[in-house]
Design an enzyme around this catalytic site. Structure first.
Site, PDB file in Angstrom:
ATOM      1  N   GLY A 246      13.692   0.648 -27.798  1.00 53.22           N
ATOM      2  CA  GLY A 246      13.461  -0.279 -27.024  1.00 53.22           C
ATOM      3  C   GLY A 246      14.745  -0.543 -26.193  1.00 53.22           C
ATOM      4  O   GLY A 246      15.685   0.171 -26.311  1.00 53.22           O
ATOM      5  N   SER A 247      14.987  -1.717 -25.537  1.00 53.31           N
ATOM      6  CA  SER A 247      16.140  -1.996 -24.620  1.00 53.31           C
ATOM      7  C   SER A 247      15.975  -3.365 -24.079  1.00 53.31           C
ATOM      8  O   SER A 247      14.818  -4.096 -23.896  1.00 53.31           O
ATOM      9  CB  SER A 247      16.276  -0.912 -23.632  1.00 53.31           C
ATOM     10  OG  SER A 247      16.413   0.158 -23.889  1.00 53.31           O
TER      11      SER A 247
END
Length: 821
Positions: A246-247
């Site tokens: 993710g980010s």
């Protein structure tokens, strides 16, 4: 905040040595068209082993990158080439585990080899390489990769396999010189990894059933099966999403910056081990490219970073990069399937891989794999069976014919403003399952979810989804950030993904239908759909790209609220607008939105439990000790010295479980008109609150972890026998600095989370001001001096001040220059 500043005076002798490499522009960066690079590729190592690679052409730049990357991580790279060459079973045995996709150890070596051998046998990468750009690589991409191979092989030849300092592959017979095809296969594997974990096993184990006169299911049986299948696949996709990459990314325009024109925070959450490690570099060809940042290890470009005028990052998007087709088969001849009223024969393909037997001899395993006109047959999704009986399921992967991503990243490396970023994204359409967030020197902030997307418009979905497909496609609205996976009717050829004349390749959605937003305050993404890139201007888009008017994750809420407060000057800090220090504080505060919303209610519930005793799961748990610990955790943060945070994390794990956040017992439900502040007001009278707290207390006591343990006592990474505490926590807690240990209750090393973190501030002129940290450091080699140095900086809440201009590089203490003769 511990800023690791580089303010040393410029050593004259070193500056003179470096100055001959390039002409310096007024802003301090290598000059434009008039500049010339060094005759030979040159690597300048500054603090923390960060290589600044300068060359006169793309081949030389690739050579420097390949040499430096191999020096830091040759074992990780060699292991990756072993995987994409389908040789893990030959050298490491068929039963070992590997991870072709985003998560850790998701399949066996044998299944991985069969998957990649099929790709090799089909000449997928070779076919893409033979095409002109944008389908095939641009000339500069080819030159850089040719140079990369030279650099990698040069390092290996100079060092020798038997003399490698990394014990993980020293003397290993699977460490060998590489070819350009190895690098392209690796790039292709990275591009398709969004579907690999989900579908790989099902494709390489699919086998037709024996012929039988099976009775067609009744309407009631079909409906029941559709509900069960859609529900279970949706749950598995949600779990896979939570455990995968993710980010966060935040771009701030001119209205939101103090002392500059724009800023960007890049915060990808990538694995801390294995082939998806990021690696930091600065790449310069004077007059052609000057870019700094990080890439997935082994790809000689910057994937996330900045140049003189633009900074950008990627976040994992809510697009499923694959789709399924339900094909009706003949029960008496199940390799025949029906399309437009006529029977077609599936294609069979015998795929063989070498395997090492227990006695050390080499044998061979052969399987027959099956495919339809739509793609390979699969009999499972994330382990959930899709029986091949009355029908079979075929896979179409939107990225299987995508090498365009290489052109995308080389284009982003040279973009001059966010409008050029959009142009690169649209013309290449190579981004695989990622959003792009960018800022530029002109004061613009960009959010763009322009990528390779299946061409499934809302009308196409309405016409072609099967019964199960409709439930799955829309059921994911009730799950958290789950991409809408399609199951289309394979009996009708018209239900295949149609070709669009505006798309970069067949079967892709028109990029002009894909959402983008340019503003001068802020845009951001934390792995939710594009809907609320900025709440003041909600976006609309086809359902295939995600959901709208649905609850946002607590991490998205935290990102938006923190950005708003800083820009408005209502966060209690001096002034208004972001500076490097306040941008760093946004991330390193490690604040939990979940704690902001629920801690007080949780403490009250804890204090009101009669005698402090809770009967849960057959255990009588005394929770009285937990109450003052949680009450004392007033900061709501997951900094290393916080006490009560680990107890709260375990409590939240039991309370939320696999549910979407709006399914918790809130008194105020989600309101699409106020998505950043709702739902809220936890119902402390709910038994779920009391029972979850008791389960957390029980779990920690069984694990031998004190309820008041400091986070630093339980959340660490081991480097060279030293345990380094790591701050941050789970994304489900609404903590931006995501850190995921391998389990929730006991002590374990970090699996994935914040990796290459970078913040960039542009001003009207002069070089960008940049701070970064590679959380797990440059090298996976335990004997490298750069195996843990940046990890310690990250642990201390520090940043590395980036050296971008030639003067800054030359001023580095202990600057080390390597010229590749």
């Amino acid at each position: 905040m511990a800023w690791r500043g580089f303010r040393a005076r410029l050593p004259g002798a070193v500056l003179a040595a470096v100055a001959v490499m390039s002409t310096t522009a007024a802003g301090g960066s290598p000059a434009g068209a008039a500049g010339t690079g060094p005759e030979k590729p040159t690597i300048r190592y500054t603090e923390y082993g960060i290589p600044h690679i300068i060359a006169s052409d793309w081949r030389g730049l690739g050579t420097g990158y390949g040499y430096a990357a191999a020096k830091d991580n040759i074992c990780t790279l060699a292991d990756t080439y072993l995987m994409v060459d389908a040789e893990r079973s030959r050298y490491l045995g068929p039963g070992g585990r590997t991870s072709p996709g985003q998560n850790q150890n998701t399949t066996t070596n044998l299944n991985s080899d069969l998957y990649f051998q099929r790709i090799k046998d089909n000449g997928v990468v070779e076919r893409l390489l033979s095409r002109p750009a944008p389908d095939g690589p641009e000339p500069e991409v080819k030159e850089a990769i040719s140079g990369y191979v030279q650099g990698y092989n040069r390092y290996l030849a100079e060092t020798g396999v038997d003399n490698l300092s990394d014990p993980a592959c020293r003397g290993a017979d699977w460490v060998r010189p590489i070819t350009e095809m190895d690098v392209y296969r690796h790039a292709h594997a990275e591009i398709i990894m969004g579907s690999a974990d989900v579908l790989l096993d099902g494709q390489v184990t699919a086998a037709p059933p024996g012929a039988s006169a099976a009775a067609a299911p009744t309407a009631a049986q079909r409906a029941r099966s559709a509900r069960t299948t859609a529900k279970r696949i949706g749950e598995l996709l949600a779990a896979n999403r939570r455990q995968g990459m993710g980010s966060n990314a935040l771009a701030v325009g001119s209205q939101g910056v103090s002392g500059g024109t724009s800023m960007l925070l890049a915060n990808p959450h990538f694995p801390w081990h294995g082939k998806n490690r990021m690696w930091q570099s600065h790449l310069t060809i004077p007059g052609k490219v000057n870019v700094s940042g990080a890439s997935l290890l082994g790809l000689p470009a910057v994937n996330i970073g900045h140049n003189d005028d633009v900074a950008w990052s990627h976040t994992v998007a809510t697009v499923a990069p694959f789709g399924l087709f339900d094909v009706q088969v003949d029960p008496l001849n199940p390799t025949m399937y029906l399309v437009d009223g006529a029977w077609e024969r599936m294609t069979s393909q015998r795929v063989s891989v070498d395997v090492r037997n227990d006695d050390g001899t080499i044998g061979q395993v052969t399987r027959t794999l099956w495919a339809t006109r739509y793609g390979p047959v699969t009999t499972s999704v994330l382990g959930y069976p899709l029986p091949w009986v009355v029908s079979a399921h075929a896979v179409r992967d939107v990225n299987m014919d995508n090498l365009r991503a290489l052109n995308t990243w080389f284009g982003l490396d040279r973009a001059k403003d966010v409008h050029e970023v959009v142009n690169v994204l649209e013309t290449t359409q190579g981004v695989p399952f990622f959003n792009t967030v960018a800022s530029d020197r002109k004061g613009n902030a960009l959010y763009a979810d322009i990528q390779a997307v299946p061409n499934i418009t809302d009308a196409h979905a309405q016409s072609c989804l099967t019964e199960t497909g409709k439930l799955l496609f829309h059921q994911t609205l009730a799950l958290s950030n789950v991409p809408p996976v399609s199951i289309l009717d394979g009996k009708r050829s018209a239900c295949d993904w149609p070709d669009d004349p505006n798309a970069a390749a067949p079967g892709l959605l028109d990029p002009r239908q894909q959402p983008r937003l340019i503003r001068t305050d802020f845009v951001g993404n934390a792995n939710d759909s594009p809907w609320l890139a900025n709440p003041a201007q909600p976006l609309t888009f086809p359902r295939i790209m995600g959901d709208m008017a649905t609850p946002r994750s607590l991490r998205t809420q935290e990102l938006i609220l923190t950005a708003r407060k800083r820009i408005d000057g209502t966060d209690g800090l001096p002034g208004r607008g972001f500076t490097p220090e306040t941008m760093g504080r946004l991330l390193y505060a490690d604040n939990s939105r979940a704690a902001d919303l629920t801690l007080n209610t949780t403490v009250t519930t804890c204090q009101n439990v009669a005698f402090g005793l809770v009967l849960v799961d057959g255990n009588l748990v005394d929770i009285r000790e937990a109450c003052p610990i949680l009450a004392g955790w007033k900061s709501h943060d997951f900094t290393s010295d916080s006490r009560g945070s680990w107890l709260f994390a375990n409590y939240w794990h039991h309370l939320q479980g696999s549910q979407r956040v709006d399914k918790l017992p809130w008194r105020v439900p989600f309101d699409a008109n106020d998505p950043v502040h709702t739902p809220n007001s936890l119902d402390g009278g709910s038994s779920a609150v009391r029972d979850s707290l008791a389960r957390a207390v029980l779990a920690l006591r069984k694990a031998g972890v004190p309820l008041n343990a400091a986070l630093s006592d339980v959340q660490r990474i081991t480097r060279g026998g030293e345990q380094i505490p790591i701050h941050g926590s789970f994304g489900a807690l609404g903590v931006l600095n995501v850190i995921e240990p391998g389990q929730v209750d006991g002590k374990t090393d970090i699996v994935f989370g914040s990796s290459f973190v970078q913040q960039v501030r542009f001003t009207a002129d002069g070089p960008p001001e940049t701070y970064s940290v590679l959380a797990y450091s440059q090298s996976a080699n335990p004997n490298s001096p750069h195996h843990a140095d940046q990890t310690k900086v990250f642990s201390a809440g520090g940043w590395v001040t980036e050296r971008f201009t030639e003067e800054q590089i030359a001023a580095a203490p202990d600057l080390r220059v390597v010229v590749l003769d």
